[in-house]
Motif scaffolding. Structure first.
Motif, mmCIF file in Angstrom:
data_model
loop_
_atom_site.group_PDB
_atom_site.id
_atom_site.type_symbol
_atom_site.label_atom_id
_atom_site.label_comp_id
_atom_site.label_asym_id
_atom_site.label_seq_id
_atom_site.Cartn_x
_atom_site.Cartn_y
_atom_site.Cartn_z
ATOM 1 N N LEU A 221 2.983 -26.677 96.198
ATOM 2 C CA LEU A 221 2.952 -25.806 97.380
ATOM 3 C C LEU A 221 1.557 -25.353 97.788
ATOM 4 C CD1 LEU A 221 6.108 -23.707 96.497
ATOM 5 C CD2 LEU A 221 5.883 -25.390 98.352
ATOM 6 N N ASP B 241 7.270 -29.430 90.702
ATOM 7 C CA ASP B 241 6.426 -28.373 90.160
ATOM 8 C C ASP B 241 5.849 -27.558 91.319
ATOM 9 O OD1 ASP B 241 5.032 -27.439 87.509
ATOM 10 O OD2 ASP B 241 3.515 -27.398 89.087
ATOM 11 N N GLU B 242 5.893 -26.235 91.167
ATOM 12 C CA GLU B 242 5.466 -25.340 92.245
ATOM 13 C C GLU B 242 4.002 -25.505 92.629
ATOM 14 O OE1 GLU B 242 6.457 -21.496 90.748
ATOM 15 O OE2 GLU B 242 4.852 -21.499 89.275
ATOM 16 N N THR C 39 14.315 -28.436 94.481
ATOM 17 C CA THR C 39 13.876 -27.045 94.356
ATOM 18 C C THR C 39 12.483 -27.070 93.752
ATOM 19 O OG1 THR C 39 14.856 -26.869 92.152
ATOM 20 C CG2 THR C 39 16.213 -26.166 94.017
ATOM 21 N N PHE C 40 11.782 -25.965 93.869
ATOM 22 C CA PHE C 40 10.471 -25.813 93.254
ATOM 23 C C PHE C 40 10.616 -24.949 92.013
ATOM 24 C CE2 PHE C 40 9.425 -26.813 97.652
ATOM 25 C CZ PHE C 40 8.398 -27.750 97.488
ATOM 26 N N GLY C 41 9.831 -25.260 90.995
ATOM 27 C CA GLY C 41 9.873 -24.469 89.766
ATOM 28 C C GLY C 41 8.656 -24.720 88.916
ATOM 29 N N THR C 42 8.520 -23.931 87.881
ATOM 30 C CA THR C 42 7.448 -24.109 86.912
ATOM 31 C C THR C 42 7.972 -25.041 85.833
ATOM 32 O OG1 THR C 42 6.674 -21.870 87.332
ATOM 33 C CG2 THR C 42 5.884 -22.917 85.322
ATOM 34 N N SER D 139 6.884 -29.308 101.273
ATOM 35 C CA SER D 139 8.142 -28.718 101.751
ATOM 36 C C SER D 139 9.023 -29.773 102.423
ATOM 37 C CB SER D 139 7.861 -27.559 102.708
ATOM 38 O OG SER D 139 7.108 -28.012 103.814
#
Length: 167
Positions: free
Chosen positions: A132, A128-129, A162-165, A153
């Motif tokens: 970050l 989940d973003e 990967t990062f995502g919502t 990171s």
């Protein structure tokens, strides 16, 4: 306080997650606490016992993406996984929570101690973003009562995530 490569002592278990980080030379810190078998939420228990904001403690959930394919979602312990968002993040039509037996078999870990690191098989992983926004996050170290702290990171690099919502 900067993260360091953790040197193991006789009291620290060597899990596949820790082994992967050490092999890759990734800076991290281990945090141990006494797990309460009566705890309802492993992640919230870790947050409370370590005195860390739950927004920085991330849980590992495994989803079934169909066609005998599993994927890993890593999200804050106080959030719920949005299955539609997770499906979108991995490029499939829909996902469902994976069968616990398959999760343990695929990861090599027991439920409540599943780490996104050091799994038997590298699975597609989405973080989940929200990770970050923190200088470091906490993820399971591969057993109940063990958390690994590291930069989001760096964690993504180690898991090829990967990062995502996804919440």
């Amino acid at each position: 306080m900067p993260l360091l490569n953790h040197s193991l002592d006789a009291q620290t278990p060597m899990t596949p997650a820790i082994g992967q980080l050490n092999t890759l030379g990734i800076r991290h810190r281990l945090h141990k606490y006494v797990h309460d078998a009566k705890a309802v939420s492993y992640g919230l228990e870790a947050s409370k016992k370590l005195g860390v904001n739950p927004a920085r403690v991330f849980k590992t959930l495994v989803v079934d993406a169909g066609n005998h394919s599993l994927a890993v979602a890593v999200l804050p312990v106080h959030q719920q996984l949005n299955l539609k968002q997770m499906a979108k993040a991995i490029g499939t039509k829909k996902v469902a929570m994976a069968n616990p037996t398959l999760v343990s078999r695929s990861s090599g870990y027991v439920l409540g101690g599943i780490s996104p690191l050091g799994q038997k098989r590298q699975l597609v992983t989405v973080i989940d973003e929200r990770a970050l926004v923190h200088s470091s996050i906490f993820v399971s170290g591969g057993q109940r009562g063990l958390e690994i702290e590291l930069a989001a990171s760096t964690f993504a690099d180690a898991t090829k995530a990967t990062f995502g919502t996804i919440t």
